[in-house]
Write a protein that holds these residues in place. Structure first.
Motif, mmCIF file in Angstrom:
data_model
loop_
_atom_site.group_PDB
_atom_site.id
_atom_site.type_symbol
_atom_site.label_atom_id
_atom_site.label_comp_id
_atom_site.label_asym_id
_atom_site.label_seq_id
_atom_site.Cartn_x
_atom_site.Cartn_y
_atom_site.Cartn_z
ATOM 1 N N LEU A 65 0.795 -1.227 0.000
ATOM 2 C CA LEU A 65 0.000 0.000 0.000
ATOM 3 C C LEU A 65 0.831 1.283 0.000
ATOM 4 O O LEU A 65 0.483 2.236 -0.715
ATOM 5 C CB LEU A 65 -0.965 -0.008 1.188
ATOM 6 C CG LEU A 65 -2.000 -1.149 1.182
ATOM 7 C CD1 LEU A 65 -2.917 -1.042 2.390
ATOM 8 C CD2 LEU A 65 -2.818 -1.142 -0.108
ATOM 9 N N PRO A 66 1.923 1.383 0.785
ATOM 10 C CA PRO A 66 2.708 2.620 0.736
ATOM 11 C C PRO A 66 3.260 2.919 -0.655
ATOM 12 O O PRO A 66 3.278 4.088 -1.077
ATOM 13 C CB PRO A 66 3.851 2.355 1.724
ATOM 14 C CG PRO A 66 3.322 1.319 2.650
ATOM 15 C CD PRO A 66 2.426 0.458 1.813
ATOM 16 N N GLU A 67 3.704 1.880 -1.379
ATOM 17 C CA GLU A 67 4.247 2.098 -2.722
ATOM 18 C C GLU A 67 3.139 2.270 -3.753
ATOM 19 O O GLU A 67 3.313 2.978 -4.750
ATOM 20 C CB GLU A 67 5.156 0.936 -3.097
ATOM 21 C CG GLU A 67 6.431 0.923 -2.263
ATOM 22 C CD GLU A 67 7.275 -0.309 -2.519
ATOM 23 O OE1 GLU A 67 8.389 -0.163 -3.033
ATOM 24 O OE2 GLU A 67 6.809 -1.418 -2.189
ATOM 25 N N LYS A 68 2.006 1.643 -3.518
ATOM 26 C CA LYS A 68 0.864 1.798 -4.416
ATOM 27 C C LYS A 68 0.476 3.269 -4.553
ATOM 28 O O LYS A 68 0.032 3.712 -5.612
ATOM 29 C CB LYS A 68 -0.313 0.980 -3.893
ATOM 30 C CG LYS A 68 -1.593 1.074 -4.706
ATOM 31 C CD LYS A 68 -2.646 0.161 -4.117
ATOM 32 C CE LYS A 68 -3.974 0.286 -4.856
ATOM 33 N NZ LYS A 68 -4.636 1.601 -4.568
ATOM 34 N N GLU A 69 0.681 4.032 -3.487
ATOM 35 C CA GLU A 69 0.356 5.463 -3.520
ATOM 36 C C GLU A 69 1.174 6.207 -4.573
ATOM 37 O O GLU A 69 0.767 7.270 -5.056
ATOM 38 C CB GLU A 69 0.623 6.074 -2.133
ATOM 39 C CG GLU A 69 -0.264 5.510 -1.028
ATOM 40 C CD GLU A 69 0.159 5.975 0.357
ATOM 41 O OE1 GLU A 69 1.045 6.865 0.437
ATOM 42 O OE2 GLU A 69 -0.374 5.455 1.357
#
Length: 328
Positions: A65-69
């Protein structure tokens, strides 16, 4: 690898009371044999594996999720494709590991569905680093370079784990994590070789991530938080090194690389002690660590809410599959 999940002892099949069976189990482990899902195993071995693998699997999913941003905000098409591929890999790792955990949970009548619901209820924890914000593009590189670098050190420590299904899953996961670390390092190198402003962004990112990176491996002993199961995992040959040994391996590998780029860490006490043969550093705030893994981190609520929305929106898929299985 700390507080992830606890099935009550009343739910557990009490199979550890036969000393001869236990001795045979330990002899298999000492001989280097792999334990399989249908084999007899002591309660604390099964419980420890469920906690370790479920937390690992959930952290792979939440860690995407952090990189998906940054997928829609990546600076070039090449970077966008790279980070999209990495996110897909991490989700795949999570699914693979939750299947491994599910086999261990069968005696308790639990499934992967229970794991997701335990995550959403707060009973199943995910790794401290994935509660943190990714404010800049440098953070996307930092996650790949240093967070995945720390994960590789932790996971390769278990590449010869006594539990066969986990050991085989780790073989594949570690190979892909190497590419993830190289992906992150490429971002970091581009920023380090860029403008003064890019280097400032990079240094600022490292400053913010440093405490989380030190916390990554957990406290040195169970006395710090009362939750470490590292001794049991070493006893059963799931892992080889304790938390502090893994942290020192991380510092050995990455501090020289950090310094070679002209970067610094936000700790004036950091130095290598020749007599002790290890790095000296300022301990992170372990009270903060305990709050973070209780879902009280900077992005805990937002990330759990995203997982909740995805779980609700895709409920029809689970329902359709369930009907198909019943109908067959």
């Amino acid at each position: 690898m700390y507080n992830y999940l606890e099935y009550g002892s009343s739910d557990a099949p009490r199979n550890h009371e036969d000393p001869e069976q236990y001795d045979r189990f330990m002899a298999r482990i000492e001989a280097g044999e792999k334990i399989e899902a249908d084999d007899w195993m002591p309660d604390d071995y099964r419980q420890g594996l469920i906690k370790l693998i479920s937390m690992h699997g959930i952290s792979e999913i939440m860690g995407a999720l952090p990189e998906k941003e940054w997928v829609p905000k990546a600076p070039t098409l090449k970077r966008k494709l790279g980070i999209m591929a990495k996110v897909q890999d991490e989700m795949g790792h999570g699914q693979l590991l939750l299947r491994v955990a599910e086999d261990l949970m069968k005696p308790y009548g639990k499934t992967r569905k229970d794991l997701i619901e335990n995550l959403l209820s707060g009973d199943l924890k995910f790794h401290n680093v994935f509660h943190m914000p990714t404010k800049t593009w440098a953070d996307a590189g930092m996650v790949g370079w240093l967070v995945d670098g720390a994960a590789i050190i932790s996971q390769t420590n278990m590449l010869d784990a006594s539990y066969g299904p986990y050991q085989r899953a780790l073989q594949r996961i570690c190979q892909e994590e190497v590419f993830h670390a190289q992906h992150g390092e490429a971002i970091i190198m581009a920023l380090a070789e860029g403008s003064d402003h890019q280097r400032e962004i990079l240094q600022e990112s490292l400053n913010r991530w440093w405490p989380s990176l030190l916390m990554f491996f957990g406290p040195a002993s169970a006395d710090t938080t009362g939750s470490s199961k590292q001794d049991i995992m070493i006893k059963y040959k799931i892992r080889k090194s304790n938390n502090e040994e893994l942290r020192q391996a991380f510092l050995d590998k990455y501090l020289p690389r950090v310094f070679s780029l002209g970067l610094t860490v936000p700790d004036e006490t950091v130095h290598y002690d020749e007599e002790q043969g290890q790095w000296v550093y300022q301990q992170p705030d372990w009270d903060e660590f305990k709050q973070i893994i209780k879902n009280k981190g900077p992005r805990s609520k937002e990330r759990l809410r995203l997982r909740q929305i995805a779980y609700e929106n895709n409920s029809w898929v689970r329902q359709a599959l369930s009907k198909e299985v019943v109908g067959s």
